[in-house]
Scaffold this active site. Structure first.
Site, PDB file in Angstrom:
ATOM      1  N   HIS A   1       3.558  -4.279   9.714  1.00  0.00           N
ATOM      2  CA  HIS A   1       3.353  -4.502  11.323  1.00  0.00           C
ATOM      3  C   HIS A   1       2.335  -4.340  11.264  1.00  0.00           C
ATOM      4  CE1 HIS A   1       6.028  -1.571   9.768  1.00  0.00           C
ATOM      5  NE2 HIS A   1       5.406  -0.458   8.811  1.00  0.00           N
TER       6      HIS A   1
ATOM      7  N   ALA B   1       2.950  -0.748   4.859  1.00  0.00           N
ATOM      8  CA  ALA B   1       2.099  -0.648   6.339  1.00  0.00           C
ATOM      9  C   ALA B   1       1.515  -2.173   6.565  1.00  0.00           C
ATOM     10  CB  ALA B   1       0.739   0.273   6.464  1.00  0.00           C
TER      11      ALA B   1
ATOM     12  N   ARG C   1      11.904   4.685  13.245  1.00  0.00           N
ATOM     13  CA  ARG C   1      11.018   5.524  12.552  1.00  0.00           C
ATOM     14  C   ARG C   1       9.849   5.270  13.327  1.00  0.00           C
ATOM     15  NH1 ARG C   1       8.928   4.998   6.808  1.00  0.00           N
ATOM     16  NH2 ARG C   1       7.233   6.575   8.268  1.00  0.00           N
TER      17      ARG C   1
ATOM     18  N   ARG D   1       6.287   0.930  14.120  1.00  0.00           N
ATOM     19  CA  ARG D   1       6.946   0.549  12.696  1.00  0.00           C
ATOM     20  C   ARG D   1       7.859  -0.536  12.928  1.00  0.00           C
ATOM     21  NH1 ARG D   1       5.040   3.456   8.551  1.00  0.00           N
ATOM     22  NH2 ARG D   1       4.554   5.140   9.216  1.00  0.00           N
TER      23      ARG D   1
ATOM     24  N   PRO E   1       0.618  -1.194  -0.326  1.00  0.00           N
ATOM     25  CA  PRO E   1       0.138  -0.423   0.056  1.00  0.00           C
ATOM     26  C   PRO E   1       0.869   1.496  -0.378  1.00  0.00           C
ATOM     27  CG  PRO E   1      -0.217  -0.979   2.179  1.00  0.00           C
ATOM     28  CD  PRO E   1       0.626  -2.000   0.681  1.00  0.00           C
ATOM     29  N   ASN E   2       0.220   2.553  -0.575  1.00  0.00           N
ATOM     30  CA  ASN E   2       0.945   3.261  -0.664  1.00  0.00           C
ATOM     31  C   ASN E   2       2.354   3.421  -1.508  1.00  0.00           C
ATOM     32  OD1 ASN E   2      -1.063   4.937   0.725  1.00  0.00           O
ATOM     33  ND2 ASN E   2      -0.581   3.434   2.362  1.00  0.00           N
TER      34      ASN E   2
ATOM     35  N   GLU F   1      12.852  -8.788   2.976  1.00  0.00           N
ATOM     36  CA  GLU F   1      11.818  -8.093   3.117  1.00  0.00           C
ATOM     37  C   GLU F   1      12.203  -6.551   2.498  1.00  0.00           C
ATOM     38  OE1 GLU F   1       9.244  -5.777   7.160  1.00  0.00           O
ATOM     39  OE2 GLU F   1      10.783  -7.932   7.035  1.00  0.00           O
TER      40      GLU F   1
ATOM     41  N   ASP G   1       1.971 -15.570   6.848  1.00  0.00           N
ATOM     42  CA  ASP G   1       1.525 -17.055   6.856  1.00  0.00           C
ATOM     43  C   ASP G   1       1.303 -17.617   5.159  1.00  0.00           C
ATOM     44  OD1 ASP G   1       0.761 -17.631   9.320  1.00  0.00           O
ATOM     45  OD2 ASP G   1      -1.315 -17.123   9.737  1.00  0.00           O
TER      46      ASP G   1
ATOM     47  N   HIS H   1      12.018  -2.792   2.429  1.00  0.00           N
ATOM     48  CA  HIS H   1      12.351  -1.278   3.027  1.00  0.00           C
ATOM     49  C   HIS H   1      12.582   0.206   2.692  1.00  0.00           C
ATOM     50  CE1 HIS H   1       8.845  -3.221   5.310  1.00  0.00           C
ATOM     51  NE2 HIS H   1       9.657  -3.631   5.867  1.00  0.00           N
ATOM     52  N   LEU H   2      12.112   1.151   2.250  1.00  0.00           N
ATOM     53  CA  LEU H   2      12.663   2.203   1.732  1.00  0.00           C
ATOM     54  C   LEU H   2      13.276   2.812   3.098  1.00  0.00           C
ATOM     55  CD1 LEU H   2      10.148   2.968  -0.837  1.00  0.00           C
ATOM     56  CD2 LEU H   2      12.406   2.363  -1.178  1.00  0.00           C
ATOM     57  N   SER H   3      12.706   3.114   4.319  1.00  0.00           N
ATOM     58  CA  SER H   3      13.566   4.082   5.258  1.00  0.00           C
ATOM     59  C   SER H   3      13.967   3.012   6.082  1.00  0.00           C
ATOM     60  CB  SER H   3      12.137   4.895   5.965  1.00  0.00           C
ATOM     61  OG  SER H   3      11.081   4.218   5.995  1.00  0.00           O
TER      62      SER H   3
ATOM     63  N   ARG I   1       4.358  11.443  -2.469  1.00  0.00           N
ATOM     64  CA  ARG I   1       4.701  10.720  -0.941  1.00  0.00           C
ATOM     65  C   ARG I   1       5.326  11.086  -0.077  1.00  0.00           C
ATOM     66  NH1 ARG I   1       4.431   5.686   2.007  1.00  0.00           N
ATOM     67  NH2 ARG I   1       3.089   6.158   4.202  1.00  0.00           N
TER      68      ARG I   1
ATOM     69  N   TYR J   1      10.926   8.902   2.043  1.00  0.00           N
ATOM     70  CA  TYR J   1      10.550   7.576   1.305  1.00  0.00           C
ATOM     71  C   TYR J   1      11.668   7.995  -0.564  1.00  0.00           C
ATOM     72  CZ  TYR J   1       7.281   6.109   4.032  1.00  0.00           C
ATOM     73  OH  TYR J   1       6.480   5.397   5.059  1.00  0.00           O
TER      74      TYR J   1
ATOM     75  N   ASN K   1       8.153  -5.162  -0.281  1.00  0.00           N
ATOM     76  CA  ASN K   1       8.104  -4.873   0.527  1.00  0.00           C
ATOM     77  C   ASN K   1       6.692  -4.280   0.813  1.00  0.00           C
ATOM     78  OD1 ASN K   1       7.736  -1.993   1.165  1.00  0.00           O
ATOM     79  ND2 ASN K   1       9.034  -0.656   0.041  1.00  0.00           N
TER      80      ASN K   1
END
Length: 154
Positions: free
Chosen positions: A80, A77, A107, A111, A10-11, A98, A87, A100-102, A18, A23, A74
């Site tokens: 978390h 949200a 944070r 998170r 998402p996003n 996995e 699963d 993540h950009l940040s 954004r 990001y 990625n």
């Protein structure tokens, strides 16, 4: 050539606009092209998918079994909150990294918890789009030696 699936949650379709201070300014299309090009250099092919819907991400993970040799995820949200994504990764038994950009650990407290990391080979965070390239390299190192071993056995 073995293929990998690069899934964005998402996003992430809003990359570049954004919160660019968090990001970055690269768009999702730019990140995907970077990944496709890097995968070829690593001896893999990359297929990219983004969805804002948890069910679509679950379906993509399920469909990866027997089609893709690895997944880069990625989950945004959903990282978390989604036991279902964790699963699914456990269920399909497709090596997953996995990304993540940040740096999610630097944070907000909420998170810091990742359900995905329990099922993933590893987690790469905080390096912006370079993290995807690191993940591709990690999957190539995991996947390609097996292919080489099989060829040597013939």
């Amino acid at each position: 050539m073995q293929s990998i699936l690069i899934l964005n949650g998402p996003n992430l379709n809003l990359l570049g606009t954004r919160q660019p201070e968090v990001y970055g300014r690269e768009t999702l299309a730019m990140v995907e092209q970077l990944c496709i090009d890097h995968a070829v250099k690593a001896g893999l092919t990359a297929h990219c998918l983004q969805s804002n819907h948890e069910g679509a991400l679950l379906d993509a993970i399920h469909a990866a079994r027997g089609v893709h040799a690895g997944i880069i995820l990625n989950a945004g949200a959903f990282t978390h909150t989604s036991v279902a994504l964790m699963d699914a990764i456990f269920s399909v038994e497709v090596p997953t990294v996995e990304v993540h950009l940040s740096n999610i650990h630097a944070r907000e407290e909420f998170r810091h918890k990742s359900y995905i990391s329990r099922a993933a080979l590893g987690q790469i965070c905080g390096f912006g789009s370079q993290g995807y390239l690191m993940a591709i390299d990690a999957l190539a190192a995991t996947l390609l030696p097996k292919e080489t071993q099989l060829q040597d056995a013939r």
